[in-house]
Scaffold this motif. Structure first.
Motif, short mmCIF file in Angstrom:
data_model
loop_
_atom_site.label_atom_id
_atom_site.label_comp_id
_atom_site.label_asym_id
_atom_site.label_seq_id
_atom_site.Cartn_x
_atom_site.Cartn_y
_atom_site.Cartn_z
N SER A 49 47.82 45.12 38.34
CA SER A 49 46.94 44.82 37.12
C SER A 49 45.24 45.13 37.80
O SER A 49 45.69 44.98 39.08
CB SER A 49 47.60 43.32 36.69
OG SER A 49 47.76 42.68 37.66
N GLU A 68 38.22 36.30 39.91
CA GLU A 68 38.25 35.88 38.29
C GLU A 68 37.06 36.44 37.59
O GLU A 68 36.78 37.21 37.00
CB GLU A 68 38.58 34.33 38.23
CG GLU A 68 40.36 33.87 38.31
CD GLU A 68 40.40 33.34 37.25
OE1 GLU A 68 39.57 32.40 36.33
OE2 GLU A 68 41.51 32.75 36.82
N TYR A 72 36.79 40.01 35.28
CA TYR A 72 35.64 39.88 34.34
C TYR A 72 33.97 40.67 34.03
O TYR A 72 34.09 41.33 33.05
CB TYR A 72 35.05 38.52 33.41
CG TYR A 72 36.43 37.88 33.65
CD1 TYR A 72 37.33 37.75 32.02
CD2 TYR A 72 37.08 36.68 33.89
CE1 TYR A 72 38.69 37.12 31.50
CE2 TYR A 72 38.04 35.92 33.69
CZ TYR A 72 39.26 36.30 32.53
OH TYR A 72 40.16 36.13 32.57
N ASP A 75 35.37 44.30 33.45
CA ASP A 75 35.61 44.43 32.31
C ASP A 75 34.60 44.74 31.41
O ASP A 75 34.17 45.88 30.25
CB ASP A 75 36.41 43.42 31.70
CG ASP A 75 37.92 44.03 29.96
OD1 ASP A 75 37.37 44.86 30.55
OD2 ASP A 75 37.99 42.91 29.78
N THR A 112 43.23 47.34 30.24
CA THR A 112 42.40 45.78 29.30
C THR A 112 43.17 46.85 28.01
O THR A 112 42.22 47.63 27.90
CB THR A 112 41.54 45.38 30.13
OG1 THR A 112 40.33 46.53 29.36
CG2 THR A 112 41.34 45.11 31.07
N LYS A 113 43.75 45.94 26.90
CA LYS A 113 43.82 46.57 25.86
C LYS A 113 42.25 46.37 24.92
O LYS A 113 42.50 47.78 24.31
CB LYS A 113 43.71 44.54 24.83
CG LYS A 113 44.31 45.27 23.18
CD LYS A 113 45.85 46.23 23.80
CE LYS A 113 46.77 46.18 22.33
NZ LYS A 113 46.69 44.38 21.77
N GLU A 134 46.34 42.17 29.18
CA GLU A 134 46.32 40.78 27.80
C GLU A 134 47.64 40.33 27.00
O GLU A 134 47.93 39.56 26.91
CB GLU A 134 44.81 40.34 27.85
CG GLU A 134 43.95 40.53 28.26
CD GLU A 134 43.51 42.31 28.00
OE1 GLU A 134 42.36 42.38 27.76
OE2 GLU A 134 44.46 43.77 27.58
N ASP A 135 48.18 40.89 27.51
CA ASP A 135 49.73 40.96 26.16
C ASP A 135 50.70 40.53 27.02
O ASP A 135 51.65 40.12 26.02
CB ASP A 135 50.49 42.63 25.73
CG ASP A 135 49.33 42.66 24.51
OD1 ASP A 135 48.47 42.30 23.95
OD2 ASP A 135 48.60 44.05 24.52
#
Length: 217
Positions: A49, A68, A72, A75, A112-113, A134-135
């Motif tokens: 992940s 974190e 982010y 992303d 990531t989605k 994220e799911d």
């Protein structure tokens, strides 16, 4: 051989080659946050992940508390500087066939989605069921990703042993095997021996060879 009831696809290394896109985003985010060049990406992190990858990179400079932030920021860089990944052989052929035959298929990835949606749209792919990191509460190597996708495609636990899962990483093969499905190894980064030892039922260079195998059998 009976045709499998459904086909579940990993994304990076199976549907597309997007390593350069991801690595560039990690590198630019790492430099923005730490003003340092990013260390080489280790093969054992393939398929993990993004949060685990972020933690790994931070650990190389003893800055795990920034995991974190790096996750982010990467992303954001990936979305802002999005480049269309390279489509791998066989994807259009097999998905066109599956759609014609009304055989369910979809994507379950640790990516990531937003990246998945951007890529599917840009490449005009046939996938309508797409799940990203994220799911899930527990990304691969946990089985949740593939169980989530299989249920969304209308399958029950009794169907799982009749599903094929295309994977190129040991992480993903573990997830598929743990879900009670049939992992099909793709030789993007690991050897045939490594993929078989991890639990792959069959191994192919790309999805194109798997598609030809299905037509012949």
């Amino acid at each position: 051989m009976k045709m499998p009831k459904g086909f579940l696809f990993d994304f990076d290394g199976v549907v597309v080659n997007s390593f350069e896109s991801h690595h560039a985003a990690w590198a630019s985010a790492f430099y923005e946050l730490f003003k340092k060049d990013i260390p080489p990406f280790p093969l054992q992190m393939a398929g993990k992940s993004p949060m685990k990858i972020a933690n790994y990179y931070c650990s190389t400079i003893n800055r795990e508390e920034n995991t974190e932030k790096l996750y982010y920021l990467k992303d954001l860089h990936l979305d802002k500087n999005f480049t269309i990944p390279k489509l791998l052989p066989g994807i259009l052929e097999i998905t066109t066939f599956l759609r014609k035959e009304n055989i369910p298929f979809g994507i379950a990835s640790n990516a990531t989605k937003q990246f998945l949606k951007n890529s599917v749209t840009a490449l005009n792919l046939n996938f309508t069921k797409v799940f990203g990191v994220e799911d899930y509460k527990h990304p691969k190597p946990a089985p949740e990703a593939y169980i989530t996708l299989a249920k969304a495609l209308g399958f029950t636990a009794e169907d799982f042993k009749k599903l094929w899962v295309f994977e190129d990483s040991l992480t993903g093969i573990t997830a598929a095997k743990s879900a009670g499905m049939n992992p099909i190894g793709i030789l993007t980064q690991y050897s045939k021996e490594a993929l078989l030892n991890a639990g792959s039922s069959l191994v192919f260079p790309t999805v194109l060879e798997a598609y030809h195998y299905l037509l012949k059998n």
